[in-house]
Design a protein around this motif. Structure first.
Motif, short mmCIF file in Angstrom:
data_model
loop_
_atom_site.label_atom_id
_atom_site.label_comp_id
_atom_site.label_asym_id
_atom_site.label_seq_id
_atom_site.Cartn_x
_atom_site.Cartn_y
_atom_site.Cartn_z
N VAL A 1 -8.88 -3.66 -10.65
CA VAL A 1 -8.46 -4.28 -9.38
C VAL A 1 -9.62 -4.30 -8.40
O VAL A 1 -9.86 -5.30 -7.70
CB VAL A 1 -7.26 -3.52 -8.78
N ILE A 2 -10.38 -3.21 -8.35
CA ILE A 2 -11.54 -3.15 -7.46
C ILE A 2 -12.54 -4.24 -7.82
O ILE A 2 -13.02 -4.97 -6.95
CB ILE A 2 -12.21 -1.76 -7.54
N LYS B 1 -7.94 2.34 -9.89
CA LYS B 1 -7.72 1.03 -10.52
C LYS B 1 -9.03 0.25 -10.50
O LYS B 1 -9.26 -0.63 -9.66
CB LYS B 1 -6.63 0.26 -9.76
N ASP B 2 -9.92 0.55 -11.44
CA ASP B 2 -11.25 -0.05 -11.45
C ASP B 2 -11.20 -1.57 -11.62
O ASP B 2 -12.01 -2.29 -11.02
CB ASP B 2 -12.09 0.57 -12.56
N TRP C 1 0.79 -4.31 -6.88
CA TRP C 1 -0.54 -4.89 -7.09
C TRP C 1 -0.51 -6.41 -7.03
O TRP C 1 -1.44 -7.04 -6.52
CB TRP C 1 -1.12 -4.39 -8.41
N SER D 1 -11.17 -7.70 -6.86
CA SER D 1 -11.13 -7.94 -5.41
C SER D 1 -12.53 -8.14 -4.83
O SER D 1 -12.76 -9.05 -4.02
CB SER D 1 -10.43 -6.76 -4.71
N LYS E 1 -2.52 -8.61 -4.25
CA LYS E 1 -3.36 -9.76 -4.63
C LYS E 1 -2.94 -11.00 -3.86
O LYS E 1 -3.78 -11.75 -3.34
CB LYS E 1 -3.29 -10.00 -6.13
N GLU F 1 -6.13 -3.52 -0.23
CA GLU F 1 -6.07 -3.55 -1.69
C GLU F 1 -7.16 -2.68 -2.30
O GLU F 1 -6.91 -1.90 -3.24
CB GLU F 1 -6.20 -4.99 -2.17
N SER G 1 0.84 -1.21 0.00
CA SER G 1 0.00 0.00 0.00
C SER G 1 0.87 1.25 0.00
O SER G 1 0.58 2.23 -0.70
CB SER G 1 -0.92 0.00 1.23
N ALA H 1 -6.63 0.72 -4.51
CA ALA H 1 -7.13 0.72 -5.88
C ALA H 1 -8.12 1.87 -6.09
O ALA H 1 -8.10 2.54 -7.13
CB ALA H 1 -7.79 -0.62 -6.20
N GLU H 2 -8.96 2.11 -5.11
CA GLU H 2 -9.91 3.22 -5.19
C GLU H 2 -9.17 4.56 -5.19
O GLU H 2 -9.54 5.49 -5.92
CB GLU H 2 -10.88 3.16 -4.01
#
Length: 347
Positions: A275-276, A272-273, A241, A279, A245, A263, A224, A267-268
């Protein structure tokens, strides 16, 4: 001369009696306060802390933090401050304030969706104020953790001595609070004035606890920070990333989904849409198979509350309302033609 001495004797006796009263009062009150404080601190550390970490009612736990912290910490006036227990109490109080901030954030997004400029401005202002308070509480939790372990997180510092698993989880949650404080301060537009140096301190200190044992959370914290401050990556080949994960999946195996929350937050934070979506879908897909570590039910549930908050922000921005209970794991409706209003549930 003799008469003068006799006249002064009553005054000497009065002063002597007053001194004795003050001494007795000090002996009868202050030691009692100290004993009470020591007993309460010992009980909180040995019994209450593990009980709270295993709780499944987040609201009750965060209320405990807000109500008990001033009482317990008031004994620091007569005995040693309960820094380790106080770390957890401030973390709990931060959860309360964060939830209020999230509600204002959702109100802001609803107002924006509906084109209500007045409500939007009001909600945004209050949201930033509440995130500022949240950041302050989390910084305090982080600082209490440092004091509790007599730890100075400078480069090359030796790790603290941990005598129990509770010491390790307290240290780790204190680090997480420090990292979250940096993020919250950003949402507060810098109102809490959280030093960004905390991020580097957290990144270094996360190596002090075992990543496998603690469900990937140490590496998730580091990754992070690498997202926030890429220059802190140990080398350019490290993919934060991929690390996040892997930490999410390890957390699932070890019964603690807190890494997934980190995560999602990161991503938010950087948009990082994909990744969102990945997850959230993972959390929903594995929900029935997941077995929480019962000793740490509360940190797991707090992680899932963060995941729901991320989902709610996405849904509210798109549709003007938070995630329906049967739509968690999705970042939007599969079709816009279906009437998804449960009219029976409104009655």
């Amino acid at each position: 001369m003799h008469n003068k001495t006799n006249k002064s004797m009553p005054l000497v006796r009065v002063l002597g009696v007053m001194a004795l009263v003050v001494t007795l009062a000090g002996c009868s009150v202050n030691p009692l306060h100290k004993i009470t404080g020591d007993v309460m601190t010992g009980y909180a550390q040995k019994e209450n802390t593990p009980y709270v970490l295993a709780m499944t009612d987040i609201e009750m736990a965060c209320s405990l933090g807000e109500s008990v912290d001033p009482l317990l910490y008031s004994f620091s006036r007569v005995t040693m401050a309960p820094e380790k227990t106080g770390t957890l109490l401030q973390i709990l109080s931060g959860i309360c304030m964060e939830q209020r901030a999230v509600e204002e954030e959702l109100r802001y997004l609803r107002a924006d969706y509906n084109g209500n400029t007045g409500n939007m401005r009001d909600a945004r202002e209050n949201m930033q104020r509440l995130y500022g308070i949240t950041a302050n509480r989390r910084v305090e939790a982080y600082q209490r953790m440092l004091r509790g372990f007599s730890y100075d997180p400078v480069p090359g510092a030796e790790c603290p001595d941990f005598y129990t698993d509770q010491d390790e989880i307290t240290f780790l949650l204190g680090l997480a609070a420090g990292a979250q404080a940096v993020i919250d301060n950003g949402k507060a537009r810098g109102r809490a004035e959280v030093p960004r140096s905390i991020a580097a301190e957290v990144e270094r200190s996360a190596d002090c606890v075992d990543n496998e044992k603690w469900a990937g959370l140490p590496k998730a914290l580091q990754a992070s920070i690498w997202v926030l401050l890429p220059d802190l990556r140990p080398n350019k080949d490290v993919d934060p990333w991929a690390t996040l994960k892997n930490s999410r999946e390890l957390g699932f195996e070890r019964g603690l989904r807190t890494s997934a929350a980190l995560e999602l937050l990161m991503a938010e934070n950087v948009g990082k849409d994909k990744v969102i979506a990945d997850s959230l879908a993972y959390l929903e897909r594995t929900r029935d198979e997941f077995q929480v570590n019962p000793e740490y039910s509360l940190p797991d549930l707090v992680g899932m509350r963060i995941a729901w908050a991320v989902s709610d922000r996405i849904w509210t921005e798109k549709y003007g309302y938070r995630t329906p209970r049967d739509q968690f794991g999705k970042t939007g409706k599969e079709t816009d033609s279906k009437d998804d209003v449960d009219t029976e549930g409104l009655l």
